[in-house]
Motif scaffolding. Structure first.
Motif, PDB file in Angstrom:
ATOM      1  N   SER A 148       0.842  -1.198   0.000  1.00  0.00           N
ATOM      2  CA  SER A 148       0.000   0.000   0.000  1.00  0.00           C
ATOM      3  C   SER A 148       0.874   1.244   0.000  1.00  0.00           C
ATOM      4  O   SER A 148       2.043   1.212   0.399  1.00  0.00           O
ATOM      5  CB  SER A 148      -0.909   0.006   1.226  1.00  0.00           C
ATOM      6  OG  SER A 148      -0.138   0.121   2.414  1.00  0.00           O
ATOM      7  N   ARG A 149       0.307   2.349  -0.409  1.00  0.00           N
ATOM      8  CA  ARG A 149       1.061   3.598  -0.411  1.00  0.00           C
ATOM      9  C   ARG A 149       1.453   4.012   0.997  1.00  0.00           C
ATOM     10  O   ARG A 149       2.515   4.590   1.219  1.00  0.00           O
ATOM     11  CB  ARG A 149       0.206   4.699  -1.060  1.00  0.00           C
ATOM     12  CG  ARG A 149      -0.069   4.469  -2.540  1.00  0.00           C
ATOM     13  CD  ARG A 149      -0.776   5.659  -3.161  1.00  0.00           C
ATOM     14  NE  ARG A 149      -1.033   5.441  -4.579  1.00  0.00           N
ATOM     15  CZ  ARG A 149      -1.519   6.359  -5.392  1.00  0.00           C
ATOM     16  NH1 ARG A 149      -1.826   7.566  -4.920  1.00  0.00           N
ATOM     17  NH2 ARG A 149      -1.725   6.095  -6.670  1.00  0.00           N
ATOM     18  N   ASP A 165       5.211  10.240  -3.821  1.00  0.00           N
ATOM     19  CA  ASP A 165       4.388   9.789  -4.939  1.00  0.00           C
ATOM     20  C   ASP A 165       4.739   8.337  -5.257  1.00  0.00           C
ATOM     21  O   ASP A 165       5.839   8.047  -5.723  1.00  0.00           O
ATOM     22  CB  ASP A 165       4.636  10.676  -6.169  1.00  0.00           C
ATOM     23  CG  ASP A 165       3.740  10.284  -7.328  1.00  0.00           C
ATOM     24  OD1 ASP A 165       2.691   9.664  -7.077  1.00  0.00           O
ATOM     25  OD2 ASP A 165       4.096  10.581  -8.481  1.00  0.00           O
ATOM     26  N   TRP A 178       6.954  -1.275 -12.690  1.00  0.00           N
ATOM     27  CA  TRP A 178       5.541  -1.127 -12.355  1.00  0.00           C
ATOM     28  C   TRP A 178       4.832  -0.485 -13.533  1.00  0.00           C
ATOM     29  O   TRP A 178       5.461   0.091 -14.421  1.00  0.00           O
ATOM     30  CB  TRP A 178       5.359  -0.303 -11.081  1.00  0.00           C
ATOM     31  CG  TRP A 178       5.878   1.115 -11.179  1.00  0.00           C
ATOM     32  CD1 TRP A 178       5.211   2.217 -11.622  1.00  0.00           C
ATOM     33  CD2 TRP A 178       7.184   1.575 -10.810  1.00  0.00           C
ATOM     34  NE1 TRP A 178       6.001   3.329 -11.560  1.00  0.00           N
ATOM     35  CE2 TRP A 178       7.221   2.973 -11.060  1.00  0.00           C
ATOM     36  CE3 TRP A 178       8.315   0.948 -10.281  1.00  0.00           C
ATOM     37  CZ2 TRP A 178       8.355   3.735 -10.808  1.00  0.00           C
ATOM     38  CZ3 TRP A 178       9.428   1.710 -10.037  1.00  0.00           C
ATOM     39  CH2 TRP A 178       9.448   3.082 -10.287  1.00  0.00           C
ATOM     40  N   GLN A 226       2.218   2.304 -15.056  1.00  0.00           N
ATOM     41  CA  GLN A 226       1.694   3.625 -14.778  1.00  0.00           C
ATOM     42  C   GLN A 226       1.350   4.299 -16.111  1.00  0.00           C
ATOM     43  O   GLN A 226       1.697   3.793 -17.173  1.00  0.00           O
ATOM     44  CB  GLN A 226       2.699   4.470 -14.011  1.00  0.00           C
ATOM     45  CG  GLN A 226       3.949   4.833 -14.801  1.00  0.00           C
ATOM     46  CD  GLN A 226       4.894   5.739 -13.999  1.00  0.00           C
ATOM     47  OE1 GLN A 226       5.078   5.545 -12.806  1.00  0.00           O
ATOM     48  NE2 GLN A 226       5.479   6.706 -14.653  1.00  0.00           N
ATOM     49  N   SER A 265       0.295   3.084  -7.838  1.00  0.00           N
ATOM     50  CA  SER A 265      -0.717   2.180  -7.302  1.00  0.00           C
ATOM     51  C   SER A 265      -0.574   0.827  -7.985  1.00  0.00           C
ATOM     52  O   SER A 265      -0.107   0.737  -9.117  1.00  0.00           O
ATOM     53  CB  SER A 265      -2.118   2.742  -7.558  1.00  0.00           C
ATOM     54  OG  SER A 265      -2.327   2.954  -8.945  1.00  0.00           O
ATOM     55  N   GLY A 266      -0.923  -0.229  -7.296  1.00  0.00           N
ATOM     56  CA  GLY A 266      -0.799  -1.555  -7.884  1.00  0.00           C
ATOM     57  C   GLY A 266       0.434  -2.275  -7.380  1.00  0.00           C
ATOM     58  O   GLY A 266       0.876  -2.058  -6.248  1.00  0.00           O
ATOM     59  N   ASN A 267       1.021  -3.107  -8.226  1.00  0.00           N
ATOM     60  CA  ASN A 267       2.095  -4.001  -7.807  1.00  0.00           C
ATOM     61  C   ASN A 267       3.450  -3.573  -8.353  1.00  0.00           C
ATOM     62  O   ASN A 267       3.559  -2.907  -9.384  1.00  0.00           O
ATOM     63  CB  ASN A 267       1.797  -5.422  -8.284  1.00  0.00           C
ATOM     64  CG  ASN A 267       0.500  -5.964  -7.715  1.00  0.00           C
ATOM     65  OD1 ASN A 267       0.154  -5.697  -6.571  1.00  0.00           O
ATOM     66  ND2 ASN A 267      -0.225  -6.723  -8.520  1.00  0.00           N
TER      67      ASN A 267
END
Length: 219
Positions: free
Chosen positions: A14-15, A26, A45, A47, A29-31
């Motif tokens: 998680s952030r 910053d 990742w 984006q 999000s995700g994996n």
């Protein structure tokens, strides 16, 4: 430690669980998708192609590897570009995009790579690993050897300075007044043992430096 084949794994964090770096918070999000062979760590990742690449992103992967190594009674050492650098990754990020997408032009610290079609994330990860791992292995090999030689040279100079200082104090005793001579002799009890220990450290360091320099020349 260098594995013959990389370990591929995926990290979902998680952030809120990630730490800021140089004021940047910053995180994608995700994996995170990771390839690691013990020497070279590659983190990718997904984006938006026009989104800026955060310097804080991906650092949590190094923390996870460090924690895993500690549980195995080992340690992780990040070979930086210079001793004072706190950036865990290279100073150039790669943004992999489809040629049809809109994206920023290549700038300082950003390499934009265009392809007609992108592969799956696993295939892209494997492709980038095959492309880059050898160069990072060379960097780690030479940087570590150079750093060890410099550290041993520093130890040698420190021991020589300490040994010479002890001898200077000892040889200056006869010119002192009698009471000061007694105080100095009491304060310097065991100086010969310390001096021999320092000289032994110097010889070992010099021998190790010579071995590493020969290896450096051969490489």
């Amino acid at each position: 430690m260098n594995f013959s084949d990389p370990i591929y794994f995926q990290v979902a964090v998680s952030r809120q669980a990630q730490k800021e770096f140089s004021g940047e918070t910053d995180f994608p999000s995700g994996n995170y998708y990771v390839a690691w062979d013990g020497v070279f760590l590659l983190v990718m990742w997904e984006q938006q192609s026009d989104k800026r690449v955060s310097r804080a992103a991906g650092r949590v992967v190094a923390e996870i590897l460090t924690e895993a190594a500690e549980k195995c009674a080992a340690d992780v050492y990040v070979q930086a570009c210079s001793p004072g650098c706190q950036n865990l990754f290279t100073h150039t990020d790669a943004l992999h995009v489809k040629s049809s997408d809109q994206h920023r032009t290549t700038g300082h610290g950003l390499l934009v790579v265009d392809h007609d079609e992108l592969q799956s994330i696993d295939d892209e990860l494997a492709s980038w690993y095959r492309r880059a791992h050898y160069y990072f292995w060379l960097f780690a090999e030479y940087k570590n050897n150079a750093r060890r030689i410099r550290d041993l040279s520093s130890i040698t100079n420190s021991r020589l300075s300490s040994m010479l200082a002890m001898r200077q104090k000892h040889h200056s005793i006869p010119v002192l007044k009698w009471r000061e001579q007694m105080r100095r002799r009491l304060a310097m009890r065991g100086w010969r043992k310390k001096s021999r220990k320092a000289m032994g450290d110097v010889w070992l360091s010099v021998a190790a430096i010579e071995v590493m320099r020969q290896s450096w020349d051969e490489d």
